[in-house]
Design an enzyme around this catalytic site. Structure first.
Site, PDB file in Angstrom:
ATOM      1  N   LYS A 224     -58.564  -9.711   3.704  1.00  0.00           N
ATOM      2  CA  LYS A 224     -57.709  -8.832   4.517  1.00  0.00           C
ATOM      3  C   LYS A 224     -56.310  -8.829   3.936  1.00  0.00           C
ATOM      4  O   LYS A 224     -55.628  -9.847   3.911  1.00  0.00           O
ATOM      5  CB  LYS A 224     -57.647  -9.310   5.967  1.00  0.00           C
ATOM      6  CG  LYS A 224     -56.910  -8.285   6.854  1.00  0.00           C
ATOM      7  CD  LYS A 224     -56.527  -8.825   8.206  1.00  0.00           C
ATOM      8  CE  LYS A 224     -55.205  -9.536   8.217  1.00  0.00           C
ATOM      9  NZ  LYS A 224     -54.032  -8.704   7.882  1.00  0.00           N
ATOM     10  N   SER A 277     -46.595 -16.641   6.739  1.00  0.00           N
ATOM     11  CA  SER A 277     -45.521 -17.437   7.337  1.00  0.00           C
ATOM     12  C   SER A 277     -46.065 -18.745   7.921  1.00  0.00           C
ATOM     13  O   SER A 277     -47.270 -18.868   8.200  1.00  0.00           O
ATOM     14  CB  SER A 277     -44.863 -16.624   8.441  1.00  0.00           C
ATOM     15  OG  SER A 277     -45.832 -16.284   9.410  1.00  0.00           O
ATOM     16  N   GLY A 281     -49.544 -19.436   9.868  1.00  0.00           N
ATOM     17  CA  GLY A 281     -50.380 -20.459   9.219  1.00  0.00           C
ATOM     18  C   GLY A 281     -50.826 -21.532  10.214  1.00  0.00           C
ATOM     19  O   GLY A 281     -51.978 -21.986  10.180  1.00  0.00           O
ATOM     20  N   GLU A 299     -50.912 -21.223   2.140  1.00  0.00           N
ATOM     21  CA  GLU A 299     -49.792 -20.995   1.222  1.00  0.00           C
ATOM     22  C   GLU A 299     -48.684 -20.386   2.064  1.00  0.00           C
ATOM     23  O   GLU A 299     -48.726 -19.204   2.402  1.00  0.00           O
ATOM     24  CB  GLU A 299     -50.199 -20.037   0.100  1.00  0.00           C
ATOM     25  CG  GLU A 299     -51.310 -20.556  -0.804  1.00  0.00           C
ATOM     26  CD  GLU A 299     -50.864 -21.708  -1.686  1.00  0.00           C
ATOM     27  OE1 GLU A 299     -49.662 -22.018  -1.732  1.00  0.00           O
ATOM     28  OE2 GLU A 299     -51.736 -22.322  -2.317  1.00  0.00           O
ATOM     29  N   CYS A 333     -42.259 -15.976  -2.222  1.00  0.00           N
ATOM     30  CA  CYS A 333     -42.289 -17.271  -1.525  1.00  0.00           C
ATOM     31  C   CYS A 333     -41.554 -18.346  -2.319  1.00  0.00           C
ATOM     32  O   CYS A 333     -40.881 -19.195  -1.750  1.00  0.00           O
ATOM     33  CB  CYS A 333     -43.729 -17.680  -1.283  1.00  0.00           C
ATOM     34  SG  CYS A 333     -44.724 -17.649  -2.784  1.00  0.00           S
ATOM     35  N   GLU A 432     -36.044 -19.627   5.921  1.00  0.00           N
ATOM     36  CA  GLU A 432     -36.503 -18.676   4.911  1.00  0.00           C
ATOM     37  C   GLU A 432     -36.163 -17.254   5.364  1.00  0.00           C
ATOM     38  O   GLU A 432     -36.552 -16.832   6.455  1.00  0.00           O
ATOM     39  CB  GLU A 432     -38.018 -18.801   4.739  1.00  0.00           C
ATOM     40  CG  GLU A 432     -38.549 -17.842   3.692  1.00  0.00           C
ATOM     41  CD  GLU A 432     -40.076 -17.818   3.638  1.00  0.00           C
ATOM     42  OE1 GLU A 432     -40.707 -17.807   4.695  1.00  0.00           O
ATOM     43  OE2 GLU A 432     -40.611 -17.796   2.522  1.00  0.00           O
TER      44      GLU A 432
HETATM   45  P1  NAD Z   1     -47.194 -13.203   8.218  1.00  0.00           P
HETATM   46  O1  NAD Z   1     -47.478 -14.620   8.531  1.00  0.00           O
HETATM   47  O2  NAD Z   1     -46.551 -12.372   9.248  1.00  0.00           O
HETATM   48  O3  NAD Z   1     -48.559 -12.436   7.835  1.00  0.00           O
HETATM   49  C1  NAD Z   1     -49.377 -12.867   6.776  1.00  0.00           C
HETATM   50  C2  NAD Z   1     -50.791 -12.390   7.016  1.00  0.00           C
HETATM   51  O4  NAD Z   1     -51.312 -13.079   8.142  1.00  0.00           O
HETATM   52  C3  NAD Z   1     -50.920 -10.909   7.347  1.00  0.00           C
HETATM   53  O5  NAD Z   1     -52.061 -10.403   6.704  1.00  0.00           O
HETATM   54  C4  NAD Z   1     -51.095 -10.901   8.851  1.00  0.00           C
HETATM   55  O6  NAD Z   1     -51.804  -9.784   9.319  1.00  0.00           O
HETATM   56  C5  NAD Z   1     -51.868 -12.171   9.073  1.00  0.00           C
HETATM   57  N1  NAD Z   1     -51.743 -12.811  10.383  1.00  0.00           N
HETATM   58  C6  NAD Z   1     -50.705 -12.792  11.230  1.00  0.00           C
HETATM   59  N2  NAD Z   1     -50.980 -13.542  12.309  1.00  0.00           N
HETATM   60  C7  NAD Z   1     -52.210 -14.064  12.125  1.00  0.00           C
HETATM   61  C8  NAD Z   1     -53.060 -14.938  12.882  1.00  0.00           C
HETATM   62  N3  NAD Z   1     -52.697 -15.432  14.071  1.00  0.00           N
HETATM   63  N4  NAD Z   1     -54.265 -15.282  12.377  1.00  0.00           N
HETATM   64  C9  NAD Z   1     -54.665 -14.809  11.172  1.00  0.00           C
HETATM   65  N5  NAD Z   1     -53.923 -13.968  10.432  1.00  0.00           N
HETATM   66  C10 NAD Z   1     -52.706 -13.612  10.893  1.00  0.00           C
HETATM   67  O7  NAD Z   1     -46.348 -13.211   6.874  1.00  0.00           O
HETATM   68  P2  NAD Z   1     -45.771 -11.977   6.039  1.00  0.00           P
HETATM   69  O8  NAD Z   1     -44.582 -11.418   6.720  1.00  0.00           O
HETATM   70  O9  NAD Z   1     -46.860 -11.072   5.678  1.00  0.00           O
HETATM   71  O10 NAD Z   1     -45.327 -12.701   4.692  1.00  0.00           O
HETATM   72  C11 NAD Z   1     -44.144 -13.410   4.559  1.00  0.00           C
HETATM   73  C12 NAD Z   1     -44.392 -14.898   4.619  1.00  0.00           C
HETATM   74  O11 NAD Z   1     -45.428 -15.272   3.708  1.00  0.00           O
HETATM   75  C13 NAD Z   1     -43.175 -15.690   4.181  1.00  0.00           C
HETATM   76  O12 NAD Z   1     -43.034 -16.801   5.026  1.00  0.00           O
HETATM   77  C14 NAD Z   1     -43.522 -16.136   2.781  1.00  0.00           C
HETATM   78  O13 NAD Z   1     -42.879 -17.275   2.312  1.00  0.00           O
HETATM   79  C15 NAD Z   1     -44.978 -16.378   2.919  1.00  0.00           C
HETATM   80  N6  NAD Z   1     -45.606 -16.347   1.603  1.00  0.00           N
HETATM   81  C16 NAD Z   1     -46.049 -17.525   1.039  1.00  0.00           C
HETATM   82  C17 NAD Z   1     -46.607 -17.523  -0.239  1.00  0.00           C
HETATM   83  C18 NAD Z   1     -47.119 -18.783  -0.905  1.00  0.00           C
HETATM   84  O14 NAD Z   1     -47.867 -18.683  -1.886  1.00  0.00           O
HETATM   85  N7  NAD Z   1     -46.745 -19.968  -0.466  1.00  0.00           N
HETATM   86  C19 NAD Z   1     -46.692 -16.333  -0.941  1.00  0.00           C
HETATM   87  C20 NAD Z   1     -46.212 -15.163  -0.338  1.00  0.00           C
HETATM   88  C21 NAD Z   1     -45.677 -15.188   0.924  1.00  0.00           C
END
Ligand code: NAD
Length: 532
Positions: A224, A277, A281, A299, A333, A432
């Site tokens: 997804k 995030s 996570g 991640e 990230c 962040e």
């Molecule tokens: P987000 O957590 O809002 O969403 C990430 C994904 O999770 C999306 O596909 C979303 O639909 C899904 N999601 C949201 N709530 C969920 C739940 N309860 N259960 C399952 N899935 C769910 O994050 P974002 O705004 O898309 O991305 C930004 C964040 O991602 C930042 O914190 C960034 O640091 C992190 N990030 C980390 C890495 C890494 O490799 N460590 C890489 C890229 C981004």
């Protein structure tokens, strides 16, 4: 549908069938563009063939849910599509059933490592032949400059598939001599149905980091993408079928957090790899634990330090801390968003950083679809508002050196921003932001800067700039983070594991380690009967 469209255009204009309109449009050295009336017209044509459906069991299907996603182009706020199908419980269950069947009964279950490898290599070739189309779809959804996608993200994805294709027939086990009368064998077996949920900032990378090792190890996969950037993945789905992956092996479902939660809480899924995030996570881990204790790799976010010692190569550190940090607008990230510079060089370094950020700001506003654009808009209005709110909060206890506001009247463009000498509890310093906002602090000693760098809940990456190798190694040992880069920005490689310490994550992706994360370890003991 795309193929039909391409076929018509191609046969009418007698162009070589191996070049799509995307390729003709973007390869500027290709002179024969006469059939395209204008860029706008081409973009309109291409938008009319966007794939909105889910990809389940090797077919594009509509969802039974009424929910849809709307994707807006952050360059000009225009609606790209308002009809991306969202997978509800029904579709997720169908996808899981298909993946289960493919894993345990279908032709995939009998594929040798070499056969899996051949499909992966074919997929990489297909992506390579269609890079322009995929890059276009990603750019119009989240604003990343098309040149970055063509030069960095998509080649990385292709390389990652080829790298893991090489592993598919080389997953070896271990054996131990029967010195105690027991011959011991250790197998690495595939897990079953795996799922991936990703953030929007580098969808190609995350899809490859998750799907490629899973397939190499023999699993099936449901991916997804983020609700902000599903289009390129949906378009790419058809290449899996074309590459020879049997039905149910790789599937794509779209949707937001609810769809993600359906995957992380599904009882038939053996593993979920999540990029996003910390807040989401934590929920993923809870859902995984409460459903079936599935394996989880997280991640998560970062607030990575860049430490610039006075003996560093000044220009190299400057380029990495400014333009390196601003790649994809700091929406990375591992972006080093806390910059520590040693006092001796601080005045010159800070002035130079300001100049570099202002140079980047002056070019801001160009269409990310232009190949010359290096800095695009933020991903969407929500991301823009998030950055703005952090800048407002950060300004309360730090000096704003440059930036801090919208650029222009249209689109999600935000000026590259620097805060200087934030207070220890400054929000922009501690949390962040995931945007083009850097904080700079000066320091005197190695001990002091190590303490600053480690004074955080994050531990994803760190950069150290120095010409003293002893110091580089000493400091890299002392820094609490999963990845350290010396004299350059941290750029993940598919050869080495990537993943954070502390709240930046659990588990690793990439490298051999990332491959074995898609296996379960089985021990077999053979008791040797003594000779009578
Ligand atoms: P987000 O957590 O809002 O969403 C990430 C994904 O999770 C999306 O596909 C979303 O639909 C899904 N999601 C949201 N709530 C969920 C739940 N309860 N259960 C399952 N899935 C769910 O994050 P974002 O705004 O898309 O991305 C930004 C964040 O991602 C930042 O914190 C960034 O640091 C992190 N990030 C980390 C890495 C890494 O490799 N460590 C890489 C890229 C981004």
């Amino acid at each position: 549908m795309l193929d039909v469209f391409l076929g018509v255009v191609i046969s009418q204009k007698r162009h070589s069938p191996c070049r799509s309109p995307f390729q003709r449009f973007y390869i500027s050295c290709q002179p024969d563009l006469s059939f395209i009336a204008s860029k706008q017209q081409t973009v309109r044509m291409l938008n009319s063939i966007i794939e909105n459906r889910l990809f389940i069991n090797n077919e594009y299907v509509k969802s039974s849910s009424d929910d849809t996603l709307t994707i807006r182009n952050p360059f000009n706020d225009s609606v790209v599509t308002s009809d991306v199908q969202v997978a509800g419980e029904n579709e997720v269950n169908i996808a899981v059933e298909a993946a289960k069947k493919a894993y345990s009964k279908g032709p995939w279950s009998k594929f040798t490592g070499a056969q899996r490898s051949a499909c992966m290599l074919k997929l990489a070739d297909l992506v390579e032949q269609n890079m322009e189309e995929l890059a276009y779809l990603e750019t119009i959804a989240m604003g990343k400059p098309i040149s970055d996608l063509l030069k960095v993200d998509i080649p990385h994805m292709i390389g990652c598939y080829r790298y893991y294709a090489g592993w598919a027939d080389k997953i070896e086990g271990d054996s131990f001599a029967p010195d105690d009368g027991v011959y011991k064998i250790v197998h690495y077996e595939s897990l079953g149905v795996c799922a991936g949920v990703a953030s929007w900032n580098a969808t190609f990378l995350y899809a490859a980091w998750k799907i490629a090792p899973a397939l190499a190890a023999g699993n099936t996969f449901i991916f997804k993408a983020s609700e902000k950037s599903p289009l390129a993945m949906l378009a790419m789905a058809r290449f899996y079928k074309e590459a020879g992956f049997p039905a149910g092996v790789v599937q794509f479902v779209s949707g937001g957090g609810h769809t993600g939660a359906l995957l992380s809480s599904h009882k038939q899924i053996a593993k979920i790899s999540f990029t996003g995030s910390i807040g989401a996570g934590i929920k993923v881990q809870e859902q995984a634990t409460k459903s079936n204790l599935k394996k989880v790799v997280l991640e998560l976010g970062g607030k990575s330090p860049a430490i610039v010692f006075s003996d560093a190569d000044f220009e190299l550190a400057l380029g990495s801390c400014s333009h390196g940090f601003l790649f994809n607008n700091g929406q990375i990230c591992a972006a080093a968003s806390r910059c520590y510079v040693q006092e001796e060089i601080a005045p010159r370094f800070i002035e130079s950083m300001k100049a570099e950020f202002e140079k980047a700001a002056s070019a801001l506003g160009a269409d990310p679809l232009e190949k010359t654009t290096t800095l695009g808009p933020l991903a969407d209005k929500a991301q823009f508002d998030r950055v703005l709110s952090f800048v407002a909060a950060g300004g309360k206890s730090a000096k704003l050196l440059t930036g801090g506001k919208r650029k222009g009247g249209n689109g999600c463009f935000f000026e590259p921003t620097i805060f200087l000498e934030p207070a220890d509890d400054n929000t922009a310093y501690r949390e962040e932001i995931f945007g083009p906002v850097l904080v700079i602090k000066t320091f005197k000693t190695e001990e002091e800067v190590i303490e600053h760098a480690n004074n955080t809940n994050f531990g994803l990456a760190a950069c150290i700039y120095t010409s003293n190798l002893d110091r580089a190694l000493r400091v890299s040992s002392a820094i609490e983070s999963g990845a350290i880069s010396i004299n350059g920005p941290m750029i993940p490689s598919y050869q080495t594991p990537f993943g954070g310490f502390k709240q930046s994550g659990i588990g690793k992706e990439l490298g051999k380690f990332g491959l074995l994360e898609y296996t379960k370890v089985k021990t077999v003991h053979i008791n040797i009967r003594p000779q009578c």
